[in-house]
Write a protein that holds these residues in place. Structure first.
Motif, mmCIF file in Angstrom:
data_model
loop_
_atom_site.group_PDB
_atom_site.id
_atom_site.type_symbol
_atom_site.label_atom_id
_atom_site.label_comp_id
_atom_site.label_asym_id
_atom_site.label_seq_id
_atom_site.Cartn_x
_atom_site.Cartn_y
_atom_site.Cartn_z
ATOM 1 N N ASP A 49 41.120 44.121 35.810
ATOM 2 C CA ASP A 49 40.132 43.552 36.730
ATOM 3 C C ASP A 49 40.832 43.171 38.036
ATOM 4 O O ASP A 49 41.702 42.298 38.039
ATOM 5 N N PRO A 50 40.489 43.805 39.162
ATOM 6 C CA PRO A 50 41.210 43.523 40.407
ATOM 7 C C PRO A 50 41.030 42.099 40.906
ATOM 8 O O PRO A 50 41.955 41.522 41.491
ATOM 9 N N THR A 51 39.851 41.525 40.680
ATOM 10 C CA THR A 51 39.626 40.141 41.116
ATOM 11 C C THR A 51 40.470 39.179 40.295
ATOM 12 O O THR A 51 41.093 38.260 40.836
ATOM 13 N N HIS A 52 40.519 39.386 38.994
ATOM 14 C CA HIS A 52 41.333 38.529 38.142
ATOM 15 C C HIS A 52 42.818 38.675 38.482
ATOM 16 O O HIS A 52 43.551 37.676 38.527
ATOM 17 N N LEU A 53 43.267 39.912 38.717
ATOM 18 C CA LEU A 53 44.669 40.112 39.082
ATOM 19 C C LEU A 53 44.987 39.410 40.397
ATOM 20 O O LEU A 53 46.048 38.785 40.534
ATOM 21 N N ALA A 54 44.077 39.486 41.355
ATOM 22 C CA ALA A 54 44.311 38.813 42.638
ATOM 23 C C ALA A 54 44.456 37.304 42.448
ATOM 24 O O ALA A 54 45.322 36.672 43.073
ATOM 25 N N ARG A 55 43.627 36.709 41.583
ATOM 26 C CA ARG A 55 43.738 35.271 41.311
ATOM 27 C C ARG A 55 45.075 34.945 40.660
ATOM 28 O O ARG A 55 45.694 33.916 40.951
ATOM 29 N N HIS A 113 51.908 24.025 32.513
ATOM 30 C CA HIS A 113 50.755 23.397 31.857
ATOM 31 C C HIS A 113 50.284 22.147 32.588
ATOM 32 O O HIS A 113 49.120 21.756 32.449
ATOM 33 N N ARG A 114 51.163 21.508 33.333
ATOM 34 C CA ARG A 114 50.805 20.264 34.022
ATOM 35 C C ARG A 114 50.283 20.501 35.427
ATOM 36 O O ARG A 114 49.793 19.559 36.066
ATOM 37 N N CYS A 115 50.358 21.726 35.945
ATOM 38 C CA CYS A 115 49.945 21.949 37.332
ATOM 39 C C CYS A 115 48.419 21.913 37.440
ATOM 40 O O CYS A 115 47.698 22.144 36.465
ATOM 41 N N ALA A 116 47.953 21.619 38.620
ATOM 42 C CA ALA A 116 46.511 21.600 38.870
ATOM 43 C C ALA A 116 45.961 23.026 38.793
ATOM 44 O O ALA A 116 46.503 23.930 39.441
ATOM 45 N N PRO A 117 44.912 23.269 38.017
ATOM 46 C CA PRO A 117 44.381 24.631 37.892
ATOM 47 C C PRO A 117 43.886 25.167 39.227
ATOM 48 O O PRO A 117 43.090 24.517 39.908
ATOM 49 N N PRO A 118 44.356 26.351 39.625
ATOM 50 C CA PRO A 118 43.851 26.950 40.868
ATOM 51 C C PRO A 118 42.377 27.311 40.743
ATOM 52 O O PRO A 118 41.847 27.478 39.648
ATOM 53 N N SER A 119 41.739 27.452 41.865
ATOM 54 C CA SER A 119 40.314 27.772 41.892
ATOM 55 C C SER A 119 40.058 29.155 41.301
ATOM 56 O O SER A 119 40.744 30.128 41.629
#
Length: 297
Positions: A49-55, A113-119
């Motif tokens: 999935d190109p969108t998922h890979l970009a994220r 695991h402790r980092c803030a989840p990216p959008s």
């Protein structure tokens, strides 16, 4: 189709300065990886999935102290497969198990695991990858039965739906690597820079205990020495990792992911043994035996 020469030619045409002698690091249906000097070129799996890979690429670029950042954020395309570029890092030496960087890996995981989840980060793909291994095993068994398959399939059937990729993963969730093993860490800058996690294909939001599950399963199977497991777990806890309690028995959190990883590993082992028409080796049999000791469905 042999994609290796096509990948090398593509990289040299798109980036003429990357003209070093190529070295193939991996060539599997889900990934082809070639080194060109200080650059690593990766053709991701068909259907990525190109969108998922970009994220996932954005996440790696935003966590350079944990994940190896890509050289470019925009994936190119080669026969429908995304192509990405990475700096070369020195891998773990498989001939020196005593020098395996368990503490460093555990600390990197805890920080991830402790980092803030990216959008808009997609789900971690660990359960989906395990489910694919079971699907491959079932397909192989249609033409060649194997006596070791029954305990593996029973162990898989006894797992909760989320661990079989049949339901959403439970909360709380964290940013997870999704396919953690010692082949997923390198030193960068090479040859002796700090350790970094590599391979973002399975990166995403999910149950953080999944990232501890493979070493936990190896320990439970007798394949990882107790001292190494203790070093790994203690380092993860010192770094504040949220996957297990800070003190006491960690297995309430680790049990389901470790059983899932054992079933996945055993399924792949049997599938490969069937394809090669050979018996299971000692390590493969140990993982199958672990599945046989698991609760029945």
């Amino acid at each position: 189709m042999n994609i290796v020469p096509l990948l090398v030619a593509h990289a040299r045409a798109a980036h003429p300065h990357r003209a070093a002698v190529p070295t193939t690091l991996a060539d599997r249906p889900d990934a082809t990886v070639v080194r060109l000097g200080d650059t690593v070129v990766k053709a991701h799996a068909p259907g990525t999935d190109p969108t998922h890979l970009a994220r996932r690429l954005d996440t790696a670029a935003g966590l350079p102290g944990v994940l190896l950042p890509p050289l470019t954020l925009a994936a190119e395309s080669l026969h429908g497969r995304p192509v990405t570029y990475w700096p070369y890092g020195t891998p773990v030496d498989p001939t020196a198990p005593a020098a395996a960087p368990w503490e460093a890996v555990a600390t990197l995981l805890a920080r991830l695991h402790r980092c803030a989840p990216p959008s808009a980060l997609p789900p971690m793909r660990g359960p989906a990858k395990a489910a694919r291994a079971i699907t491959r095993l079932r397909a192989a068994l249609r033409t060649a039965p194997h006596p070791a398959a029954r305990p593996v399939l029973d162990a898989w059937a006894a797992l909760p739906a989320w661990a079989r990729a049949e339901a959403p993963m439970p909360t709380p969730q964290a940013v997870c690597h999704g396919d953690l093993h010692l082949g997923q860490v390198v030193r960068h800058p090479a040859p002796d820079g700090p350790w970094r996690l590599i391979d973002v294909d399975d990166l995403g939001l999910g149950v953080p205990a999944w990232d501890l599950a493979r070493p936990a399963a190896w320990y439970a199977c007798g394949l990882l020495p107790p001292d190494d497991w203790t070093r790994f777990l203690a380092a993860y806890r010192r770094a504040g990792g949220p996957a297990v309690p800070a003190h006491g028995d960690p297995w309430a959190a680790l049990d389901v992911p470790a059983r899932a990883l054992s079933a996945q590993t055993a399924a792949l082992a049997i599938t490969k043994a069937l394809a090669a028409d050979r018996p299971l080796d000692e390590i493969e049999q140990a993982v199958v035996d672990a599945c046989a000791r698991m609760p029945a469905p």
